[in-house]
Scaffold this motif. Sequence first.
Motif, PDB file in Angstrom:
ATOM      1  N   LYS A 106      -0.188  35.028 -54.223  1.00  0.00           N
ATOM      2  CA  LYS A 106      -0.793  35.325 -52.920  1.00  0.00           C
ATOM      3  C   LYS A 106       0.063  34.746 -51.799  1.00  0.00           C
ATOM      4  O   LYS A 106       0.385  33.556 -51.799  1.00  0.00           O
ATOM      5  CB  LYS A 106      -2.205  34.750 -52.810  1.00  0.00           C
ATOM      6  CG  LYS A 106      -2.865  35.049 -51.450  1.00  0.00           C
ATOM      7  CD  LYS A 106      -4.118  34.228 -51.207  1.00  0.00           C
ATOM      8  CE  LYS A 106      -5.288  34.785 -51.987  1.00  0.00           C
ATOM      9  NZ  LYS A 106      -6.566  34.101 -51.599  1.00  0.00           N
ATOM     10  N   ALA A 107       0.381  35.614 -50.833  1.00  0.00           N
ATOM     11  CA  ALA A 107       1.152  35.185 -49.668  1.00  0.00           C
ATOM     12  C   ALA A 107       0.225  35.040 -48.469  1.00  0.00           C
ATOM     13  O   ALA A 107      -0.594  35.927 -48.194  1.00  0.00           O
ATOM     14  CB  ALA A 107       2.249  36.194 -49.352  1.00  0.00           C
ATOM     15  N   ILE A 108       0.317  33.903 -47.791  1.00  0.00           N
ATOM     16  CA  ILE A 108      -0.356  33.746 -46.500  1.00  0.00           C
ATOM     17  C   ILE A 108       0.735  33.759 -45.436  1.00  0.00           C
ATOM     18  O   ILE A 108       1.739  33.073 -45.550  1.00  0.00           O
ATOM     19  CB  ILE A 108      -1.209  32.464 -46.442  1.00  0.00           C
ATOM     20  CG1 ILE A 108      -0.399  31.224 -46.823  1.00  0.00           C
ATOM     21  CG2 ILE A 108      -2.422  32.605 -47.331  1.00  0.00           C
ATOM     22  CD1 ILE A 108      -1.160  29.925 -46.645  1.00  0.00           C
ATOM     23  N   LYS A 109       0.516  34.529 -44.410  1.00  0.00           N
ATOM     24  CA  LYS A 109       1.618  34.915 -43.541  1.00  0.00           C
ATOM     25  C   LYS A 109       1.299  34.627 -42.081  1.00  0.00           C
ATOM     26  O   LYS A 109       0.250  35.019 -41.573  1.00  0.00           O
ATOM     27  CB  LYS A 109       1.898  36.407 -43.751  1.00  0.00           C
ATOM     28  CG  LYS A 109       3.132  36.963 -43.109  1.00  0.00           C
ATOM     29  CD  LYS A 109       3.438  38.341 -43.706  1.00  0.00           C
ATOM     30  CE  LYS A 109       4.521  39.051 -42.923  1.00  0.00           C
ATOM     31  NZ  LYS A 109       4.025  39.588 -41.646  1.00  0.00           N
ATOM     32  N   SER A 110       2.200  33.931 -41.430  1.00  0.00           N
ATOM     33  CA  SER A 110       2.128  33.748 -39.989  1.00  0.00           C
ATOM     34  C   SER A 110       2.830  34.925 -39.318  1.00  0.00           C
ATOM     35  O   SER A 110       3.565  35.670 -39.963  1.00  0.00           O
ATOM     36  CB  SER A 110       2.800  32.429 -39.601  1.00  0.00           C
ATOM     37  OG  SER A 110       2.741  32.213 -38.211  1.00  0.00           O
ATOM     38  N   LYS A 111       2.611  35.086 -38.018  1.00  0.00           N
ATOM     39  CA  LYS A 111       3.160  36.252 -37.316  1.00  0.00           C
ATOM     40  C   LYS A 111       4.680  36.270 -37.387  1.00  0.00           C
ATOM     41  O   LYS A 111       5.344  35.281 -37.104  1.00  0.00           O
ATOM     42  CB  LYS A 111       2.703  36.255 -35.852  1.00  0.00           C
ATOM     43  CG  LYS A 111       3.140  37.492 -35.071  1.00  0.00           C
ATOM     44  CD  LYS A 111       2.295  37.675 -33.822  1.00  0.00           C
ATOM     45  CE  LYS A 111       2.545  36.598 -32.805  1.00  0.00           C
ATOM     46  NZ  LYS A 111       3.884  36.715 -32.213  1.00  0.00           N
TER      47      LYS A 111
END
Length: 473
Positions: A106-111
């Motif tokens: 799972k990737a959590i992504k900032s802008k």
Amino acid sequence: MQIATMYFKDRAQLKLQDELLQYNLNKSKGKFVGKRAEAIRELDDFEATRDAAKSIRQRVLDNLDTWLEIFEENARARGTTVLWAETPDEVNRHVLDIAARHGLKKAIKSKSMVSEESALDHAIEAAGMKVVETDLGEYILQINDYEPPSHIIAPALHKSKEEVSALFAKVHGTAPKTGIQELCAEARAVLREHYLTGDLGITGANFLIAETGSVFLVTNEGNATLCTTLPKVHVAITGIEKVVPTLEEASTLLRLLTRSATGQSITNYVDILTGIKGAGEFHGAEHMYVILVDSGRSKVLASEVKEALRCIRCGACMNHCPVYQNIGGHSYGWVYPGPIGSVITPMFIGQEVAADLPNASTLCGSCASVCPVRIPLPELLRKHRETQVRLDLRPVGERLGLRLWTWLASRPALYAWATRLGVRVMKWLGGYEGRIHSLPLASGWTNGRDLPAPAGKTFRELYAARRRAGRQT
């Protein structure tokens, strides 16, 4: 992101007729402009700081290869793996290879606007992983079937509070909420679980610090901090032009970035990430990667519009652009809207498919007057227009019209006669209202507004008459 720049005129026309969008754009028009004006008044040396920022960015571009090598050397010395990507597809391959190497799910992504260039989220999902956008604006767009961002710092600028409330109720299965704080709290509760279960953090980079090999991030929500400290792997994806020689020079740029973008003296969070988590440190990534992306930037650097690479992505040019303010960001049809997008997009994806963008400007100069690094955007847009004329990329009617005007203007007597005839015909067409509702040769204007009829005489005639009257008195 899917390219739709070739449909700019049609999309712009639809956006002008979209009453809800126009309402949302009108609400936001003065906010960025007013806050920026207040923030820059705090700086006694604002113009001098702009000069310094321009010098910093230009010095980097003049020796970009050297500064990138220095950054790479110092980043590697601190445990960061530096990768290079020439194309958007290479960006995606690097990220997927990293995920496979570490067994990430799972990737959590900032802008990250650079990741929009490669449609990274779709590539991650196609590989069987989950990806969650954690910037509130980007999250709103993701759960709305991956709607494209419309602004580089406020991606959901085109959305109203009511639209977001309805979307959250639909996707989260909750009761509609009316308050902004309630909506933020709901998003925070949903995202918290993803922060705690994500094993890959993905961010962009506002700056890369050559002297320390650091990634420099500024945010207001704190999501980038969580994306870079909780997962065991952090990947920063950024353009090669983002390198800055020193932390001191990055601080100079920061003073302008935050004031120009959101009207703040400084953002709520500033993260300077230097290498992997050290022995005895509780927070931080065990593995850190920086992907340096070209994707057309070298082409820009070697072109007449290379000054565009000084951009620090503050969004001030679009906040002050009368065209952007009326049609919004989606009309532009790719990642970067507004004046800066109209300059760099043709270089990234090709003049042929983005030919309308450099012409989507009145050349009023508002963008150049507020650019914190003094990019001469109107001049660069004119250079694109000149290129399009040389390559015969403009419509046949437009090219023939310009050639006819050139032929006529080079014959003064004939030009004077034609203009005298023209203004009289146009005065007649205007009738008693003095407004022309339809004009075949100017349908691009009269389809959307009336054209004021001229006075019936040319400037030369009026000037000559005034001079004669002056001699008689």
